[in-house]
Design an enzyme around this catalytic site. Structure first.
Site, mmCIF file in Angstrom:
data_model
loop_
_atom_site.group_PDB
_atom_site.id
_atom_site.type_symbol
_atom_site.label_atom_id
_atom_site.label_comp_id
_atom_site.label_asym_id
_atom_site.label_seq_id
_atom_site.Cartn_x
_atom_site.Cartn_y
_atom_site.Cartn_z
ATOM 1 N N CYS A 1 36.145 8.684 34.259
ATOM 2 C CA CYS A 1 35.020 8.055 35.057
ATOM 3 C C CYS A 1 35.553 7.223 36.220
ATOM 4 C CB CYS A 1 33.823 7.507 34.261
ATOM 5 S SG CYS A 1 32.831 8.568 33.461
ATOM 6 N N GLU B 1 26.866 6.901 33.374
ATOM 7 C CA GLU B 1 26.371 5.682 33.356
ATOM 8 C C GLU B 1 25.048 5.535 32.586
ATOM 9 O OE1 GLU B 1 29.610 5.613 36.066
ATOM 10 O OE2 GLU B 1 27.984 6.833 35.715
ATOM 11 N N ASP C 1 23.100 -1.720 14.970
ATOM 12 C CA ASP C 1 23.890 -3.014 14.870
ATOM 13 C C ASP C 1 23.107 -4.355 14.194
ATOM 14 O OD1 ASP C 1 26.259 -4.715 14.459
ATOM 15 O OD2 ASP C 1 25.482 -5.669 16.241
#
Length: 158
Positions: free
Chosen positions: A76, A112, A126
């Site tokens: 990228c 993105e 998380d």
């Protein structure tokens, strides 16, 4: 047959040269979900997860991830983003995540937007794994891309 643009004539990986492409407004929208138990979603909604405001921290993580996509995905291009919006909402039995990324440049911002959604979802996981390890990231997909030679609008996976 489509030519694989990220490989040279010898089969070596390469970053595509976008130097000759015109600068245009590039926009990409991606979406995804975190599927969780109703009890977990209730804790998130009531901001009773010990690590803090899950949706706000995940939103910020998504924005930060979009800005660092060029460092995470090997081929990228690093881009100067002009706008990143990440929204999270509890809907039914999941958290819906949407990212919209914009730039004025020579290459698109699909990666993105997808990275923003993915990292926002991973951040939810998380922060909430102490109460539920069975959460799932699901349906991460590009739903809109504009700018450049091609535009894509896709509300569901084809």
């Amino acid at each position: 047959m489509n030519k694989l643009t990220h490989f040279d004539e010898k089969g070596n990986a390469r970053m595509v040269n976008v130097g000759e492409k015109p600068e245009t407004l590039r926009v990409a929208i991606a979406r995804g979900q975190v599927i969780a138990k109703p009890e977990t979603l209730q804790l998130i909604a009531e901001q009773r997860i010990k690590k803090g405001d899950v949706l706000e921290i995940a939103r910020l993580a998504g924005i930060m991830a979009a800005k660092r996509t060029g460092e995470l995905i090997p081929l990228c291009h690093p881009l100067a983003l002009t706008s990143v919006r990440v929204a999270l909402a509890i809907v039914d039995e999941h958290i819906e995540i949407e990212a919209e990324v914009q730039t004025v440049g020579r290459t698109g911002v699909e990666m993105e937007a997808l990275t923003a959604v993915s990292v926002a979802g991973l951040t939810v996981y998380d922060m909430c794994k102490s109460v539920e390890r069975g959460m799932r990231l699901s349906e991460i997909r590009l739903v809109k891309k504009t700018g450049g030679k091609t535009s894509v609008v896709r509300e569901a996976c084809d």
